[in-house]
Design a protein around this motif. Structure first.
Motif, mmCIF file in Angstrom:
data_model
loop_
_atom_site.group_PDB
_atom_site.id
_atom_site.type_symbol
_atom_site.label_atom_id
_atom_site.label_comp_id
_atom_site.label_asym_id
_atom_site.label_seq_id
_atom_site.Cartn_x
_atom_site.Cartn_y
_atom_site.Cartn_z
ATOM 1 N N ALA A 175 16.581 65.120 93.194
ATOM 2 C CA ALA A 175 16.548 64.451 94.497
ATOM 3 C C ALA A 175 17.453 63.228 94.573
ATOM 4 C CB ALA A 175 15.114 64.044 94.829
ATOM 5 N N ILE A 176 18.107 62.884 93.459
ATOM 6 C CA ILE A 176 18.959 61.693 93.432
ATOM 7 C C ILE A 176 20.368 62.070 93.894
ATOM 8 C CG2 ILE A 176 19.956 59.887 91.983
ATOM 9 C CD1 ILE A 176 17.556 60.225 90.120
ATOM 10 N N GLU A 177 20.857 61.403 94.944
ATOM 11 C CA GLU A 177 22.206 61.676 95.445
ATOM 12 C C GLU A 177 23.217 60.904 94.609
ATOM 13 O OE1 GLU A 177 24.792 61.683 99.620
ATOM 14 O OE2 GLU A 177 22.758 60.899 99.581
ATOM 15 N N LEU A 178 24.108 61.634 93.955
ATOM 16 C CA LEU A 178 25.092 61.009 93.080
ATOM 17 C C LEU A 178 26.320 60.569 93.874
ATOM 18 C CD1 LEU A 178 24.918 63.508 90.068
ATOM 19 C CD2 LEU A 178 23.770 61.298 90.297
ATOM 20 N N PRO A 179 27.026 59.538 93.402
ATOM 21 C CA PRO A 179 28.262 59.104 94.084
ATOM 22 C C PRO A 179 29.342 60.169 93.917
ATOM 23 C CG PRO A 179 27.986 57.946 91.993
ATOM 24 C CD PRO A 179 26.711 58.710 92.218
ATOM 25 N N GLY A 221 27.815 65.993 96.173
ATOM 26 C CA GLY A 221 26.802 66.951 96.609
ATOM 27 C C GLY A 221 25.432 66.315 96.709
ATOM 28 N N LYS A 222 24.557 66.980 97.451
ATOM 29 C CA LYS A 222 23.195 66.491 97.623
ATOM 30 C C LYS A 222 22.240 67.666 97.679
ATOM 31 C CE LYS A 222 20.217 63.934 100.811
ATOM 32 N NZ LYS A 222 20.139 63.242 102.129
ATOM 33 N N LEU A 223 21.214 67.627 96.836
ATOM 34 C CA LEU A 223 20.165 68.634 96.850
ATOM 35 C C LEU A 223 19.016 68.129 97.695
ATOM 36 C CD1 LEU A 223 19.795 70.062 93.224
ATOM 37 C CD2 LEU A 223 19.999 71.398 95.318
ATOM 38 N N SER A 224 18.517 68.968 98.576
ATOM 39 C CA SER A 224 17.360 68.602 99.390
ATOM 40 C C SER A 224 16.327 69.718 99.338
ATOM 41 C CB SER A 224 17.776 68.314 100.837
ATOM 42 O OG SER A 224 18.440 69.426 101.397
ATOM 43 N N ASP A 225 15.098 69.345 99.586
ATOM 44 C CA ASP A 225 13.972 70.269 99.525
ATOM 45 C C ASP A 225 13.819 70.971 100.872
ATOM 46 O OD1 ASP A 225 11.573 71.551 99.320
ATOM 47 O OD2 ASP A 225 10.471 69.850 98.509
ATOM 48 N N LEU A 226 13.983 72.293 100.890
ATOM 49 C CA LEU A 226 13.834 73.035 102.144
ATOM 50 C C LEU A 226 12.376 73.217 102.544
ATOM 51 C CD1 LEU A 226 16.546 75.853 102.219
ATOM 52 C CD2 LEU A 226 16.285 73.907 103.747
ATOM 53 N N GLN A 227 11.466 72.795 101.682
ATOM 54 C CA GLN A 227 10.052 72.854 102.030
ATOM 55 C C GLN A 227 9.506 71.480 102.400
ATOM 56 O OE1 GLN A 227 9.523 76.372 98.803
ATOM 57 N NE2 GLN A 227 7.639 75.329 99.320
ATOM 58 N N SER A 228 10.429 70.536 102.610
ATOM 59 C CA SER A 228 10.024 69.223 103.114
ATOM 60 C C SER A 228 10.040 69.218 104.636
ATOM 61 C CB SER A 228 10.980 68.140 102.603
ATOM 62 O OG SER A 228 12.280 68.315 103.167
ATOM 63 N N CYS A 229 10.538 70.291 105.219
ATOM 64 C CA CYS A 229 10.651 70.397 106.665
ATOM 65 C C CYS A 229 9.792 71.555 107.164
ATOM 66 C CB CYS A 229 12.109 70.600 107.082
ATOM 67 S SG CYS A 229 12.959 71.881 106.134
ATOM 68 N N PHE A 230 9.687 71.674 108.472
ATOM 69 C CA PHE A 230 8.900 72.745 109.077
ATOM 70 C C PHE A 230 9.794 73.951 109.289
ATOM 71 C CE2 PHE A 230 7.137 75.200 112.523
ATOM 72 C CZ PHE A 230 5.777 75.214 112.244
ATOM 73 N N ASN A 231 9.424 75.077 108.692
ATOM 74 C CA ASN A 231 10.196 76.309 108.832
ATOM 75 C C ASN A 231 9.854 76.966 110.165
ATOM 76 O OD1 ASN A 231 11.541 78.716 108.598
ATOM 77 N ND2 ASN A 231 10.463 79.405 106.762
ATOM 78 N N LEU A 232 10.802 76.968 111.088
ATOM 79 C CA LEU A 232 10.553 77.479 112.433
ATOM 80 C C LEU A 232 10.116 78.948 112.433
ATOM 81 C CD1 LEU A 232 13.536 75.843 114.348
ATOM 82 C CD2 LEU A 232 11.145 75.138 114.387
ATOM 83 N N ASN A 233 10.569 79.710 111.456
ATOM 84 C CA ASN A 233 10.207 81.126 111.399
ATOM 85 C C ASN A 233 8.744 81.348 111.025
ATOM 86 O OD1 ASN A 233 12.792 82.186 112.080
ATOM 87 N ND2 ASN A 233 13.486 81.819 109.995
ATOM 88 N N SER A 234 8.066 80.293 110.571
ATOM 89 C CA SER A 234 6.661 80.445 110.177
ATOM 90 C C SER A 234 5.725 80.638 111.363
ATOM 91 C CB SER A 234 6.205 79.217 109.368
ATOM 92 O OG SER A 234 6.224 78.043 110.165
#
Length: 309
Positions: free
Chosen positions: A81-85, A96-109
């Protein structure tokens, strides 16, 4: 004598015309050559930048695999989760930046399954809390479902979209990119879309919300009784020490009295988004990659797009 002079004049004019034509041709060839050289250079730089994004994917997959071996929960204090320079590379840089796709609401649910009603209720709350008409939930469901029956009162099917100034048909299939939301009734306005964008995502698998990484607005959508103060305490607690399971979450600050249904919640994540920006010379390539990580730590790139997610 006059004839000779006239012939010499014609010869001079002809020579000048030939020189002018030759010069024009030379300039044209030179210009085209320069454009070809520049075009070729940009193509090479673009390919190089794209290969760097693939390298970033491999690097991210390794980080996620190592993370799963270390623990079975996911939170914002971990290495992924740490964004590198920006990292300098030959001819430019990559970040690059890694983000959690389960931190948001999945509209297809909100489509199908036993959790449909619960997911729809949470989306209603999310929209209301953001100051957006919650009728948008019905419009999203109509966009996703496989029928052409308009949900009353706020849904929209082909009858609505085909009567627009620029008509198009309802997708009647899961949303593949969050930018698709701009086509749905109620979300055409840029301000509405920009307000909702940070808190929603869209991909084909119905996934739970990770309460260790969810945005404040997504946390508020879990129950009507949750206040801003409750959400602030949740975020403070998880920043200090991540929740190890859902029972630990609901036991904190007596949340079980406010959150009646914990279906669709988790403390770990399977799906991540890698956003990579590679700049080589004058060429910039932005790539979005969806990474799936299984319970045993194995990772797979399941989708990749350039420019927009």
């Amino acid at each position: 004598m006059n004839s000779i002079i006239r012939q010499r004049g014609v010869a001079i004019i002809t020579a000048l015309l030939i020189v002018a034509i030759a010069t024009t041709v030379s300039v044209t060839i030179s210009t085209r050559l320069q454009l070809d050289v520049r075009r070729t250079g940009n193509m090479i730089a673009g390919d190089q930048a794209y290969l760097y994004t693939l390298a970033a994917e491999s690097w991210s997959q390794r980080i996620l695999k190592d993370d799963r071996q270390d623990n079975e929960i996911d939170h914002l204090g971990e290495n992924w989760a740490i964004e590198l320079p920006p990292l300098p590379v030959e001819g430019g840089y990559i970040k690059g930046k890694l983000s959690d796709l389960q931190s948001c609401f999945n509209l297809n649910s909100v489509l199908g399954g036993a959790d449909n009603k619960l997911a729809s209720t949470r989306l209603d709350r999310l929209l209301t809390n953001l100051g957006i008409d919650k009728g948008g939930t019905q419009a999203i469901i109509d966009w996703l479902d496989d029928d052409l029956q308009t949900t009353i009162p706020d849904g929209a099917e082909d009858v609505y979209y085909m009567n627009l100034e620029r008509p198009y048909r309802t997708a009647n299939t899961p949303i593949q990119s969050i930018s698709e939301l701009r086509l749905i009734k109620g979300f055409e306005n840029s301000a509405v879309y920009d307000t909702l964008f940070p808190h929603v995502c869209a991909f084909g698998v119905n996934t739970p919300i990770n309460i260790n990484t969810a945005t404040a607005e997504v946390l508020r959508s879990l129950a009507d009784e949750l206040s801003d103060a409750d959400v602030e305490k949740i975020i403070e607690q998880r920043n200090e020490s991540a929740f190890v399971d859902i029972n630990a979450f609901t036991s904190f600050n007596d949340l079980k009295k406010k959150i009646a249904d914990t279906q669709g919640l988790s403390v770990n994540t399977e799906y991540f988004m890698l956003q990579t920006e590679s700049t080589i010379g004058q060429v910039r390539v932005i790539t979005y990659s969806i990474i799936h990580r299984s319970n045993d730590g194995n990772t797979t790139i399941i989708a990749r797009s350039q420019g927009v997610y």
